[in-house]
Design a protein around this motif. Structure first.
Motif, PDB file in Angstrom:
ATOM      1  N   ASN A 176       0.853  -1.193   0.000  1.00  0.00           N
ATOM      2  CA  ASN A 176       0.000   0.000   0.000  1.00  0.00           C
ATOM      3  C   ASN A 176       0.891   1.246   0.000  1.00  0.00           C
ATOM      4  O   ASN A 176       1.746   1.416   0.881  1.00  0.00           O
ATOM      5  CB  ASN A 176      -0.897  -0.010   1.239  1.00  0.00           C
ATOM      6  CG  ASN A 176      -1.938   1.080   1.221  1.00  0.00           C
ATOM      7  OD1 ASN A 176      -2.009   1.886   0.301  1.00  0.00           O
ATOM      8  ND2 ASN A 176      -2.757   1.115   2.260  1.00  0.00           N
ATOM      9  N   CYS A 181       1.674   4.213   5.216  1.00  0.00           N
ATOM     10  CA  CYS A 181       1.990   2.865   4.739  1.00  0.00           C
ATOM     11  C   CYS A 181       3.115   2.898   3.703  1.00  0.00           C
ATOM     12  O   CYS A 181       3.840   1.902   3.532  1.00  0.00           O
ATOM     13  CB  CYS A 181       0.752   2.211   4.128  1.00  0.00           C
ATOM     14  SG  CYS A 181      -0.568   1.865   5.314  1.00  0.00           S
ATOM     15  N   HIS A 184       6.477   1.869   4.680  1.00  0.00           N
ATOM     16  CA  HIS A 184       6.590   0.475   5.113  1.00  0.00           C
ATOM     17  C   HIS A 184       6.132  -0.434   3.978  1.00  0.00           C
ATOM     18  O   HIS A 184       5.086  -1.092   4.067  1.00  0.00           O
ATOM     19  CB  HIS A 184       5.758   0.245   6.369  1.00  0.00           C
ATOM     20  CG  HIS A 184       6.166   1.108   7.515  1.00  0.00           C
ATOM     21  ND1 HIS A 184       7.134   0.739   8.417  1.00  0.00           N
ATOM     22  CD2 HIS A 184       5.765   2.356   7.884  1.00  0.00           C
ATOM     23  CE1 HIS A 184       7.305   1.699   9.310  1.00  0.00           C
ATOM     24  NE2 HIS A 184       6.478   2.696   9.008  1.00  0.00           N
ATOM     25  N   THR A 187       4.127  -4.491   3.386  1.00  0.00           N
ATOM     26  CA  THR A 187       3.550  -4.869   4.671  1.00  0.00           C
ATOM     27  C   THR A 187       2.033  -4.837   4.565  1.00  0.00           C
ATOM     28  O   THR A 187       1.467  -4.212   3.664  1.00  0.00           O
ATOM     29  CB  THR A 187       3.988  -3.908   5.789  1.00  0.00           C
ATOM     30  OG1 THR A 187       3.569  -2.578   5.455  1.00  0.00           O
ATOM     31  CG2 THR A 187       5.486  -3.937   5.990  1.00  0.00           C
ATOM     32  N   THR A 188       1.392  -5.514   5.503  1.00  0.00           N
ATOM     33  CA  THR A 188      -0.068  -5.496   5.559  1.00  0.00           C
ATOM     34  C   THR A 188      -0.472  -4.226   6.291  1.00  0.00           C
ATOM     35  O   THR A 188      -0.474  -4.174   7.519  1.00  0.00           O
ATOM     36  CB  THR A 188      -0.589  -6.740   6.297  1.00  0.00           C
ATOM     37  OG1 THR A 188      -0.067  -7.901   5.649  1.00  0.00           O
ATOM     38  CG2 THR A 188      -2.105  -6.790   6.275  1.00  0.00           C
ATOM     39  N   CYS A 189      -0.792  -3.185   5.541  1.00  0.00           N
ATOM     40  CA  CYS A 189      -0.942  -1.863   6.124  1.00  0.00           C
ATOM     41  C   CYS A 189      -2.107  -1.116   5.486  1.00  0.00           C
ATOM     42  O   CYS A 189      -2.282  -1.151   4.265  1.00  0.00           O
ATOM     43  CB  CYS A 189       0.359  -1.077   5.923  1.00  0.00           C
ATOM     44  SG  CYS A 189       0.367   0.584   6.634  1.00  0.00           S
ATOM     45  N   THR A 191      -4.195   2.860   6.093  1.00  0.00           N
ATOM     46  CA  THR A 191      -4.248   4.115   6.825  1.00  0.00           C
ATOM     47  C   THR A 191      -5.644   4.294   7.403  1.00  0.00           C
ATOM     48  O   THR A 191      -6.603   3.653   6.954  1.00  0.00           O
ATOM     49  CB  THR A 191      -3.942   5.308   5.908  1.00  0.00           C
ATOM     50  OG1 THR A 191      -5.032   5.481   4.994  1.00  0.00           O
ATOM     51  CG2 THR A 191      -2.638   5.085   5.139  1.00  0.00           C
ATOM     52  N   ASP A 298      -1.433   2.912   9.489  1.00  0.00           N
ATOM     53  CA  ASP A 298      -0.573   4.013   9.056  1.00  0.00           C
ATOM     54  C   ASP A 298       0.900   3.700   9.312  1.00  0.00           C
ATOM     55  O   ASP A 298       1.699   4.574   9.676  1.00  0.00           O
ATOM     56  CB  ASP A 298      -0.972   5.312   9.762  1.00  0.00           C
ATOM     57  CG  ASP A 298      -0.876   6.527   8.833  1.00  0.00           C
ATOM     58  OD1 ASP A 298      -0.866   6.341   7.606  1.00  0.00           O
ATOM     59  OD2 ASP A 298      -0.812   7.651   9.357  1.00  0.00           O
ATOM     60  N   GLY A 299       1.263   2.437   9.156  1.00  0.00           N
ATOM     61  CA  GLY A 299       2.642   2.014   9.302  1.00  0.00           C
ATOM     62  C   GLY A 299       3.039   1.600  10.698  1.00  0.00           C
ATOM     63  O   GLY A 299       4.185   1.194  10.915  1.00  0.00           O
TER      64      GLY A 299
END
Length: 430
Positions: A176, A181, A184, A187-189, A191, A298-299
């Protein structure tokens, strides 16, 4: 003359399991049952806090208190059968804990708002009797006056989804590039704004809109009485810059009981599913089972440090709610307030207010083992351990171990709402 052993510390046999008795003495006590009679106290409401309060109730119910077994040496004494406390107290009686041996029980899962409604409508025909409400949300303007919300723990709301190892899973190989995000990658992210677009304005309908696979999302949300749902809605509204959000209303959203993945698994929709969840319950109920995982917000991932320092934004307080005298049905009884009140048993600090548990060590998750008088714990320590899911040494970076609800005890501070004293709870009122 017949002599009987006088029990100075609690000993219980329940369900065939024996609790070691650590202190017995021979005493002559010419007593009469003139002390308090135990009160039965019922809590109702939040699904999120059901398990932690059940554990707390057990700890309270097994804590030391008065003698309610006839102990006189006179043959004319008659044992009473209402569990009343005998007086005077034998030497060594512990009075700082559950002195009257009040028994606390929890009603079934109905959601925070339903428990609060029942509490404040005790004079309404057809309303179940409750003494306090469990709540995972704070006061609302729509709540009636006279309620005391006593916060005793911290929780966080996460979003979860499944990665079962193939491109059929919406979050598989997710990248994302939105907001926090972007820092990072892979990653599974999501906002907060992403989550608003999923549940608020309903414009995100496919995982590929947030860097995932081309898989249509299946949204899950919770029943309207859920405190987790109402708090999640409030977070979404803030993220979207709007006054209100109802996550139940997006087309196709599946409304299920809160903090419960069983309906998702039963429907076979794991690969497309997204759902909010209490992280404290997630540590007990889900814990990566079948490929489910908590996403970054959001990370930022949820952990004890990120909850404590506020870098994980979506945290909340957990409450017990009782009635003051201004409630429609009058105030909650004194034993209830003694247990859940802002200066009650759960809240009060260790110094000069709690004593050492004379019966067993460890924590309420396993109260019948490892009895070692050299390692006996103060009740304050056991209360903190119960809130933490029975784990006294939680990892500083990982929130849970999959063994019990894992919430964070509050730190020592001013109670608030006009109470300038300090303890381990905070008070909000309506």
């Amino acid at each position: 003359m017949r002599f009987r052993k006088l029990l100075l510390s609690l000993g219980v046999v329940a369900g065939g399991v024996g609790v070691a008795i650590t202190s017995l003495a021979i005493a002559t006590v010419y007593a009469s049952p003139t002390g308090p009679i135990p009160t039965s106290i019922l809590g109702q409401g939040s699904d999120t806090t059901m398990f932690v309060m059940n554990a707390m109730d057990q700890l309270y119910g097994l804590s030391a208190g008065c003698n309610n077994i006839g102990s006189s040496q006179t043959p004319t004494e008659v044992q009473v059968h209402n569990n009343q406390c005998y007086s005077p107290d034998p030497a060594g009686t512990i009075t700082s804990e559950n002195y009257a041996h009040d028994q606390v029980h929890e009603g079934w899962f109905v959601g925070s708002s339903e428990g609060i409604f029942e509490l404040d409508h005790q004079t309404t025909p057809g309303t179940a009797h409750v003494d306090f409400a469990r709540s995972s949300r704070g006061p609302r303007s729509s709540d009636l006056t006279g309620l005391s919300f006593v916060a005793y723990a911290q929780d966080a709301i996460i979003w979860e989804a499944w990665d079962r190892g193939t491109t059929a899973s919406g979050i598989h190989a997710m990248n994302n590039t939105h907001g926090g995000c972007a820092a990072h990658p892979n990653t599974t992210c999501l906002t907060p704004l992403d989550l608003y677009h999923i549940y608020g304005d309903c414009t995100y309908v496919n995982w590929n809109q947030v860097g995932g696979q081309n898989v249509a999302m299946t949204r899950y949300a919770f029943q309207p009485s859920s405190g987790t749902e109402s708090t999640f809605n409030a977070f979404l509204a803030t993220a979207g810059g709007v006054s209100t959000v109802d996550a139940d209303l997006c087309p196709g959203t599946q409304v299920i009981p809160e903090n419960n993945n069983a309906p998702i698994v039963a429907a076979g929709t794991q690969d497309s599913a997204i759902a909010p969840f209490s992280v404290g319950v997630w540590a007990e109920q889900a814990w990566f089972a079948g490929g489910v995982k908590p996403g970054l917000l959001d990370g930022v991932g949820v952990s004890i440090p990120t909850m404590q320092n506020g870098s994980y934004a979506w945290t909340r307080l957990l409450y017990n709610v009782y009635c003051r005298s201004t409630c429609a049905g009058g105030g909650s009884n004194a034993p209830t307030v003694k247990y859940v009140g802002e200066e009650g048993w759960i809240c009060k600090p260790q110094a000069d207010t709690h004593t050492t548990n004379p019966n067993f060590t460890g924590h309420v998750a396993d109260p019948f083992s490892n009895v070692d008088p050299a390692k006996q714990l103060n009740y304050f320590t056991e209360i903190q351990a119960t809130i933490q899911g029975g784990n006294l040494t939680l990892s500083p970076s990982v929130l849970g171990t999959g063994k019990g609800s894992v919430f964070l005890p509050l730190t020592l501070g001013t109670i608030g709402s006009g109470d300038s004293n300090q303890d381990y709870c905070r008070l909000l009122t309506t």
